[in-house]
Design a protein around this motif. Sequence first.
Motif, PDB file in Angstrom:
ATOM      1  N   GLU A  13       0.827  -1.205   0.000  1.00 48.02           N
ATOM      2  CA  GLU A  13       0.000   0.000   0.000  1.00 48.02           C
ATOM      3  C   GLU A  13       0.861   1.255   0.000  1.00 48.02           C
ATOM      4  OE1 GLU A  13      -3.364   2.151   2.809  1.00 48.02           O
ATOM      5  OE2 GLU A  13      -3.011   0.004   3.030  1.00 48.02           O
ATOM      6  N   LEU A  14       2.046   1.175   0.615  1.00 48.85           N
ATOM      7  CA  LEU A  14       2.962   2.318   0.670  1.00 48.85           C
ATOM      8  C   LEU A  14       3.889   2.395  -0.548  1.00 48.85           C
ATOM      9  CD1 LEU A  14       3.925   2.020   4.446  1.00 48.85           C
ATOM     10  CD2 LEU A  14       2.551   3.842   3.404  1.00 48.85           C
TER      11      LEU A  14
ATOM     12  N   GLN B 263       9.997   6.353   3.321  1.00 48.90           N
ATOM     13  CA  GLN B 263       9.585   7.451   2.428  1.00 48.90           C
ATOM     14  C   GLN B 263      10.744   8.406   2.156  1.00 48.90           C
ATOM     15  OE1 GLN B 263       6.128   8.973   4.516  1.00 48.90           O
ATOM     16  NE2 GLN B 263       4.735   7.638   3.335  1.00 48.90           N
TER      17      GLN B 263
ATOM     18  N   ILE C 225       7.994   3.906   8.469  1.00 51.42           N
ATOM     19  CA  ILE C 225       7.377   4.522   7.272  1.00 51.42           C
ATOM     20  C   ILE C 225       8.138   5.787   6.876  1.00 51.42           C
ATOM     21  CG2 ILE C 225       5.316   5.690   6.412  1.00 51.42           C
ATOM     22  CD1 ILE C 225       3.655   3.739   8.097  1.00 51.42           C
TER      23      ILE C 225
END
Length: 544
Positions: free
Chosen positions: A25-26, A118, A114
């Motif tokens: 999903e990321l 990112q 996360i």
Amino acid sequence: MLHVLLVDDEPIVKIALRTMIDWEELGFSICGTASDGKEALALVKELQPDIIITDLKMPNMNGLQLIRELNELEYKGKIIVASNFGEYELVREALVLGAVDYMLKISIKTETLIEQLQKTAKLLEEQQVTLQEQETREQVLRSNLKSVKNTMLKEYFTNPYSEEDEVFQHQEIHWNFLKRSCYLFYINLEGASLKAAQKISLSMSFIENMILDLIESEQDAEVFQAETHSILVLIEKERLHLCGFEPPGFAQRIQKLIQMYMTMEPVIVYSPEICGYPEAKEAYAACKDTIDINFYEEHSLICSNDIKLKHDIEIANYVDFSNAILRLLYEEHHVSIVRLLTDFVEQAKHNGVHPAALKSFVYKCLDYLPLCDSKVKIKNPAQYEASWSNILECKSSETLLSFTMAALEELILSTDISGFQNVSVTRKEIAEVIQYIGSRYQDKITLEMIADHVNFSENYLCRVFRDQMGVSLIHYLNTVRMNKAAELIMKGHTYIKEIAALVGIGDQFYFSRMFKKQFGVSPTDYKSHVLACNPQHKQISFPR
């Protein structure tokens, strides 16, 4: 989707990392896991991950050694290290070696992971943009260098004054044939249709790629556009042989590919083995010279060693040839003129006369004809000049004959000749010409010999003589000879062949026609005619 490789000797850590976030999903996917550095290296070569998350302390190969090995392999991805409390020195060394960040395994949180991912993804994106920009700059540089190289090669080969030392000193350009043996191929597309010819520049890259594909090496060839309609190719000797070709076979292969994919009919001239650019330049000039054999008959594949064209015409001089045409014009034998010209072109072909020399010869004849006899007039000067000028530009023997006959059709023989003007000679050069003719008329003198005597060009001498004397130089010479012949006849000479020879004319039949044209009777009847009429023999006089 960015691929992530997890490296840790503790299975629980790998399980925790897998389950902490929804990777897909990321925008991430775990492509593999490893328990030490050695396993990781094998997977890196196989899976090419974008991001590696690695422990620092592992058996067999630890994280620091893994980073060092990845640096040796010039790994382009990003590395995040996972550490425990108290491993700050190891973390610092990992960052020095190129790791982008670190995280403590014991306190790692979903948000932290996360955020790390990112941030690393952004670094990868920026790196990709930088690499693309760098690749673009390098492509532009290569393209510019190639363009410069091709321009310099074109200048060197096509400019006779361009020297090797002036061209091949550019340090950033790799010159493939400074001292290597090679073959030269001259691909001429001049015979292509106009529509095809307009695409030749676009076809250049296609032909180059086609050649490089055949020989499988960019470093063993030079391909560049030498002229508007021609491409020059140099191929290293051993490379050509390694690819299973001899020069004739390679030229034939290229020819068929161009015909198949580009619907053009090229003419290809190839050289024997040469070494270095100076010899290649000589071979290029020989190929350009050789291709002109197509003026006489078409050849699509030629070896430059097989044909040698001469730039001198030894089979005739243009004054005698012009006079031969003039005799046929007087007799209105146009079919014989066509035969004379056709035979002459065939003889030039048989003797290997270069088309440029042949065209120059015919051009001089057409320039000379209106000057050599006062009876020769031009019906339409503009049309005559147009056909005359086209001689030097014609591309085949057929068009040469066509333009020549078109020019001759504009010539007529005027019958309104009232006689010669008695004028005073005011130029000493013309007086020298008259004296020269008076002392040499019995020899086989030519217009070239007379012009050299007074240091004039032939055309200029003819024009000045006509302006001064009112008659052409050749007409004057012939009149002097006929007057001398008449004197010999009146003194008792009876053999026509002997009389002709004594006044410098080798052909007794031509002599007889000229004599009758001037005096109205043949040489054999002249004396009896004069005695029967019993007037004083009148000769045409010229100023002294």
